[in-house]
Structure formats: structure tokens, C-alpha cells
Design a protein around this motif. Structure first.
Motif, PDB file in Angstrom:
ATOM      1  N   THR A 185       0.842  -1.194   0.000  1.00 33.51           N
ATOM      2  CA  THR A 185       0.000   0.000   0.000  1.00 33.51           C
ATOM      3  C   THR A 185       0.880   1.249   0.000  1.00 33.51           C
ATOM      4  O   THR A 185       1.927   1.274   0.653  1.00 33.51           O
ATOM      5  CB  THR A 185      -0.941  -0.013   1.216  1.00 33.51           C
TER       6      THR A 185
ATOM      7  N   THR B 180      -7.371   1.061  -2.200  1.00 35.55           N
ATOM      8  CA  THR B 180      -7.699   0.427  -0.933  1.00 35.55           C
ATOM      9  C   THR B 180      -8.099   1.503   0.066  1.00 35.55           C
ATOM     10  O   THR B 180      -7.775   2.690  -0.098  1.00 35.55           O
ATOM     11  CB  THR B 180      -6.559  -0.449  -0.384  1.00 35.55           C
ATOM     12  N   THR B 181      -8.808   1.083   1.087  1.00 37.77           N
ATOM     13  CA  THR B 181      -9.281   2.001   2.114  1.00 37.77           C
ATOM     14  C   THR B 181      -9.840   1.176   3.256  1.00 37.77           C
ATOM     15  O   THR B 181      -9.805  -0.051   3.235  1.00 37.77           O
ATOM     16  CB  THR B 181     -10.354   2.957   1.533  1.00 37.77           C
TER      17      THR B 181
ATOM     18  N   PRO C 255     -13.005  -0.302   5.453  1.00 37.09           N
ATOM     19  CA  PRO C 255     -14.289  -0.805   4.934  1.00 37.09           C
ATOM     20  C   PRO C 255     -15.384   0.239   4.840  1.00 37.09           C
ATOM     21  O   PRO C 255     -16.150   0.261   3.865  1.00 37.09           O
ATOM     22  CB  PRO C 255     -14.644  -1.920   5.924  1.00 37.09           C
TER      23      PRO C 255
ATOM     24  N   VAL D 232     -15.418   2.290   1.543  1.00 40.82           N
ATOM     25  CA  VAL D 232     -15.515   1.613   0.248  1.00 40.82           C
ATOM     26  C   VAL D 232     -16.628   2.187  -0.622  1.00 40.82           C
ATOM     27  O   VAL D 232     -16.425   2.455  -1.821  1.00 40.82           O
ATOM     28  CB  VAL D 232     -15.688   0.092   0.438  1.00 40.82           C
TER      29      VAL D 232
ATOM     30  N   LEU E  67     -17.206  -8.202   2.402  1.00 33.10           N
ATOM     31  CA  LEU E  67     -16.208  -7.574   3.268  1.00 33.10           C
ATOM     32  C   LEU E  67     -16.168  -8.239   4.635  1.00 33.10           C
ATOM     33  O   LEU E  67     -15.105  -8.348   5.259  1.00 33.10           O
ATOM     34  CB  LEU E  67     -16.524  -6.089   3.434  1.00 33.10           C
TER      35      LEU E  67
ATOM     36  N   VAL F 285      -9.688  -4.667  -0.787  1.00 36.38           N
ATOM     37  CA  VAL F 285      -9.758  -4.410   0.656  1.00 36.38           C
ATOM     38  C   VAL F 285      -9.544  -5.700   1.441  1.00 36.38           C
ATOM     39  O   VAL F 285      -9.908  -6.782   0.991  1.00 36.38           O
ATOM     40  CB  VAL F 285     -11.107  -3.766   1.044  1.00 36.38           C
TER      41      VAL F 285
ATOM     42  N   ARG G 213      -6.951  -2.745   9.215  1.00 35.88           N
ATOM     43  CA  ARG G 213      -7.811  -1.562   9.091  1.00 35.88           C
ATOM     44  C   ARG G 213      -7.305  -0.437   9.994  1.00 35.88           C
ATOM     45  O   ARG G 213      -7.494   0.740   9.671  1.00 35.88           O
ATOM     46  CB  ARG G 213      -9.265  -1.928   9.404  1.00 35.88           C
TER      47      ARG G 213
END
Length: 278
Positions: free
Chosen positions: A44, A70-71, A73, A76, A102, A135, A143
Motif C-alpha cells: 500500500t 484500498t481504504t 471498509p 468503500v 467484506l 480491501v 484496518r
């Protein structure tokens, strides 16, 4: 294998809050971070063109190749333009489907890109720009790292790619991503622009995701449909059959009123990287 067994080669530990802060600061400062991502590892980095080009060159890819998004949840949905879904595809049902996926673990989702996604992470498509969001899911402790990195970079999204080298560098047809910290560190630990944030316990990380193989994520797309099933359900497209099987995704999709069409290139599942015996 736990990280304690690779102390000599690992840098930071995903379960350590101080290490997470250090890794987030490294990313904000321009480095890429190879970190636990569900039951394997991903790379990342900042979502700007310079960082994308630098990581692509390191991996042996064309510098201008589009990176994935990406991020955390909860962000998203902001990656997609829900007004551009195909006719007959209700956005509420797509959202509930993606939420369930997810909750299971790492997954890839491709749909119409929202205007908030950085340009280096947007792909051109005949039907309009798309974003591919990768993700780790809600069960992965990464996270916390992603949230800290987003807080320091001030955006909603980061760039992500697999932690492997391309065919151009290796000469091999297929080089799956790493799912063990020792192999990851051996291949990427000497890269000056890469920090490694390893799972605290890799066996535990895999147990959190019992339905997933330790390889690149499966990718489900909803920017177009592949017709309808015999019962009339719109068929979403599985673009890649990675860690979560087509059968499992098909069953989840049916729970939300969708069929599943497997693209020809997704017919054969990806296989995890194999490591030499110790």
C-alpha cells in the motif's frame, strides 16, 4: 509461523500500535508499506502518480499502469458512482452484497469510479471510468493501519498492489503474492522505499479467513452485467477467481438477488505461492 520466528528480518508488527503508527508515517512520507492484508500480504502506498510509477517500476511493471484502490471498509462505498450502475441493478442490493463479502475477508470490487478517486487509480472503460477496490475485509487488523495512513495523508483512498515481481523481472509465468513474512522480507526487505508491517501471527491471520486461500483476492465487477440467469436475476461478473472461490461468491450473490457469470480468464483459480522447504 509467528513473527517471533522471523525477528531477524521483519521490521514492524501489525498488532503493535506503535509499529502501526510508524508504518503509517512512513507511507505518508512517501514509502510503500508491505503489510498483512487478510490472510496474505499487499503493498500500500500514496495514490499520487509519482508513487504509483515508482512502485510499478520496482515491481517490473510499466510506470503508468493503473493501481488499485484500498481504504477502510466504511469508505468503500465512496469509491463508486452508484448512479452509473447498469439498468436493473439496484444499488442497495449491491451495497448489501459487498458488505457481506467484506465481512468474510479480503475481496476485490470493480465498479463505476466516483469523482473522489485519484486519477492514478482510475481505469478507462468503454462504459466510463472504473475503480478496482481491493480491501482486506473487516476481520483483518490492518484496518487500523489503513485508518492511520488515511488520517495522515488526508484522503479517503490509498493505492494498493500485490507484493510480487512481474514476469518482466522474474522470467516466470506466474508469481503469486507473498503470504509469509520471511519470504516477503527476503524479496523486498532491501528495498529502501518499502517498510514491512508483518502479521503478528500468520497462522492466526489465516484462521480468521477460513474460506480464503492465501493468494490475490477474487474480483467481482458490477459496472456491467453478463445478461441474466434462467430465473431472471442480473448476473454480475467474476473477473478473477482468487482467494474466495467462485462457488462461494455465487452463493453470497444469490442471497442478494444476483447471479454470477465467471469470465473466461477467471475459470481457473489462482494458486498460492509455494515456498522452499526449510
Amino acid at each position: 509461523m509467528s513473527v517471533q520466528q522471523v525477528t531477524a528480518v521483519r521490521t514492524l508488527v501489525l498488532d503493535n500500535p506503535e509499529d502501526v503508527r510508524d508504518a503509517a508515517a512512513a507511507l505518508a512520507g512517501g514509502r510503500a508499506v508491505a503489510h498483512g492484508f487478510g490472510n496474505f500480504y499487499a503493498l500500500t502506498f500514496r495514490p499520487d502518480p509519482e508513487a504509483v510509477a515508482r512502485v510499478n517500476r520496482m515491481k517490473g511493471r510499466p510506470a503508468g499502469q493503473t493501481a488499485s484502490v484500498t481504504t477502510v471498509p466504511e469508505r468503500v462505498p465512496a469509491a463508486f458512482d452508484w448512479t452509473r450502475l447498469p439498468d436493473g441493478v439496484p444499488w442497495q442490493q449491491v451495497r448489501s452484497l459487498t458488505d457481506e463479502l467484506l465481512g468474510l475477508g479480503p475481496i476485490g470490487l470493480r465498479g463505476p469510479a466516483s469523482a473522489r478517486v485519484p486519477a492514478a487509480l482510475v481505469a478507462d472503460d468503454a462504459g466510463g471510468p472504473t475503480a478496482q477496490v481491493i480491501v482486506p475485509g473487516t476481520r483483518c487488523p490492518s484496518r487500523s493501519f489503513l485508518g492511520a495512513a488515511l488520517g495522515l495523508t488526508g484522503g479517503d483512498f490509498l493505492a494498493v498492489t500485490s507484493v510480487n515481481r512481474s514476469r518482466r523481472l522474474t522470467g516466470r509465468d506466474h508469481e503469486p503474492p507473498h503470504w509469509r513474512a520471511d519470504g516477503l522480507t527476503e524479496e523486498f526487505g532491501a528495498e529502501p522505499d518499502v517498510r514491512i508491517l508483518a502479521h503478528g501471527d500468520e497462522a492466526k491471520a489465516r484462521r480468521r479467513h477460513p474460506f480464503h486461500r492465501p493468494t490475490s483476492v477474487s474480483i467481482l465487477s458490477f459496472h456491467r452485467v453478463a445478461g441474466h440467469t434462467r430465473s431472471g436475476l442480473p448476473a454480475l461478473v467474476l473477473e478473477r477467481q482468487g482467494s474466495l472461490s467462485a462457488d462461494h461468491i455465487r452463493a453470497v450473490a444469490a442471497n442478494h438477488g444476483f447471479g454470477l457469470a465467471v469470465a473466461p480468464r477467471a475459470a481457473t483459480p489462482l494458486t498460492p505461492r509455494s515456498y522452499p522447504l526449510a
